[in-house]
Enzyme design. Sequence first.
Site, PDB file in Angstrom:
ATOM      1  N   ARG A  47       8.415   1.303   1.665  1.00  0.00           N
ATOM      2  CA  ARG A  47       7.851  -0.335   1.399  1.00  0.00           C
ATOM      3  C   ARG A  47       7.084  -0.199   0.225  1.00  0.00           C
ATOM      4  NH1 ARG A  47       3.468   0.984   1.364  1.00  0.00           N
ATOM      5  NH2 ARG A  47       2.865  -0.951   1.351  1.00  0.00           N
ATOM      6  N   GLY A  48       6.556  -1.356  -0.232  1.00  0.00           N
ATOM      7  CA  GLY A  48       6.008  -1.460  -1.538  1.00  0.00           C
ATOM      8  C   GLY A  48       6.953  -1.804  -2.491  1.00  0.00           C
ATOM      9  N   ARG A  91      15.684  -7.213   1.769  1.00  0.00           N
ATOM     10  CA  ARG A  91      14.505  -7.745   1.516  1.00  0.00           C
ATOM     11  C   ARG A  91      14.365  -8.779   0.355  1.00  0.00           C
ATOM     12  NH1 ARG A  91       8.842  -4.555   2.400  1.00  0.00           N
ATOM     13  NH2 ARG A  91       8.518  -6.462   3.318  1.00  0.00           N
ATOM     14  N   ASP A 251       4.262  -8.188  -5.524  1.00  0.00           N
ATOM     15  CA  ASP A 251       5.909  -8.208  -5.380  1.00  0.00           C
ATOM     16  C   ASP A 251       6.666  -8.597  -6.396  1.00  0.00           C
ATOM     17  OD1 ASP A 251       4.697  -7.421  -2.323  1.00  0.00           O
ATOM     18  OD2 ASP A 251       6.686  -6.572  -2.443  1.00  0.00           O
ATOM     19  N   LYS A 262       1.372  -9.373  -0.042  1.00  0.00           N
ATOM     20  CA  LYS A 262       1.211  -9.397   1.165  1.00  0.00           C
ATOM     21  C   LYS A 262       0.373 -10.499   1.803  1.00  0.00           C
ATOM     22  CE  LYS A 262       2.789  -7.105   3.567  1.00  0.00           C
ATOM     23  NZ  LYS A 262       4.048  -7.581   4.114  1.00  0.00           N
TER      24      LYS A 262
HETATM   25  O1  MRU Z   1       5.634  -5.522   3.442  1.00  0.00           O
HETATM   26  P1  MRU Z   1       5.295  -4.557   2.302  1.00  0.00           P
HETATM   27  O2  MRU Z   1       4.456  -3.486   3.067  1.00  0.00           O
HETATM   28  O3  MRU Z   1       6.543  -3.847   1.418  1.00  0.00           O
HETATM   29  O4  MRU Z   1       4.323  -5.115   1.118  1.00  0.00           O
HETATM   30  C1  MRU Z   1       3.841  -4.387   0.436  1.00  0.00           C
HETATM   31  C2  MRU Z   1       2.817  -5.176  -0.592  1.00  0.00           C
HETATM   32  O5  MRU Z   1       2.716  -6.455  -0.292  1.00  0.00           O
HETATM   33  C3  MRU Z   1       2.367  -4.477  -1.863  1.00  0.00           C
HETATM   34  O6  MRU Z   1       0.904  -4.747  -2.185  1.00  0.00           O
HETATM   35  C4  MRU Z   1       3.086  -4.734  -3.153  1.00  0.00           C
HETATM   36  O7  MRU Z   1       4.493  -4.542  -2.792  1.00  0.00           O
HETATM   37  C5  MRU Z   1       2.627  -3.926  -4.301  1.00  0.00           C
HETATM   38  S1  MRU Z   1       3.105  -2.257  -4.080  1.00  0.00           S
HETATM   39  C6  MRU Z   1       2.437  -1.545  -5.621  1.00  0.00           C
END
Ligand code: MRU
Length: 357
Positions: A47-48, A91, A251, A262
């Site tokens: 994730r990220g 996603r 994202d 997030k």
């Molecule tokens: O749901 P996730 O864990 O994929 O969410 C991740 C985030 O919100 C991060 O802050 C975002 O992807 C930036 S990652 C460098």
Amino acid sequence: MSLPATIEYVNGKVILLDQTRLPLEKVFLEIPDAQTMWEAIKVLRVRGAPAIGGAAAFGLWLGVRKIGDAATRSEFLEQLQTVRDYLATSRPTAVNLFWALDRVNTAAKNSNLQTAGELKALVLEEALAIQREDVEMCRAIGEHGANELEQILPAGSSILTHCNAGALATMGLGTALAPVYVALERGRAIHVFADETRPLLQGARITAWELHEAGVPVTLITDNMAATVMRGPSINSSDGLKVGAVIVGTDRVAANGDFANKIGTYGVALLARAHGIPFYVAAPSSTIDLNTPNGEEIEIELRDREEVTSFGARVTAPEGIQVFNPAFDVTPGNLVTGFITERGVIRAPYLETLAGF
Ligand code: MRU
């Protein structure tokens, strides 16, 4: 400094660190096919935003690698497109996913290669290039961010972050946490307040874990403690540490500087503004989406109700209760002090400065 690898390609195998098992276990999984990669992205084993992009690129390769070398170019490209469309459903919010899938797909389509064997090699090479470039972009974000912090962060003060935009969200040093790692390399240990980040606790399970492993001083707080911590040490709330800056990841950044991150990030940005604390967003160029004019156009992922009605395995809400569970929120660009990118810090007016990016 010890930072874990999220995705590795070793001897023909794609290996992921299963982030759903952190912080209790460090489990590495071999991903055999595109379906398993889709599931890994969906359930947040990887994730990220940048890491999702890398995972999707390797997922494309996994989805075409068994095509026989004798297959024609058009048979290969048709299958590549099918796998691309399938992985794109994993996603919706992180633009890096689509950016990576389209980059690999387009590279294959634009090449003159005629055999499936050659095209497969090209797909793998493109996935590896995305990974290499992410490492470089994270490093550059870290250098620019550390320079900025040297200018604005008073000695002895902390940063606050939300969710995880560290090494585990990328294939390199991270985005929001990269300046902290670079500052550490330069001899300055910056203390980090990590928001727990309900409902899936990326801050507690992942950010706190990776910072701790790397030797960065970190204090975990629940999301509803952020206001008190930002107000400062006078009420004895935060070990005497003042928050000098907030840095988060993203994202997707829209053309006007609105950005998705997030759920909870918007609240953190408002709190930072209320307390006069600079609020930065760290992002590689692969996260900047000039085709999305503003934050209202960003598709926000809605996730399963169980993530809210339970805490780990324990049910914490009445059966049948209505639940709202958006994975991300949108923060208006006017709350952003600057976007820390691999090419430097971009400041308002974002409609102009991002357009020239
Ligand atoms: O749901 P996730 O864990 O994929 O969410 C991740 C985030 O919100 C991060 O802050 C975002 O992807 C930036 S990652 C460098």
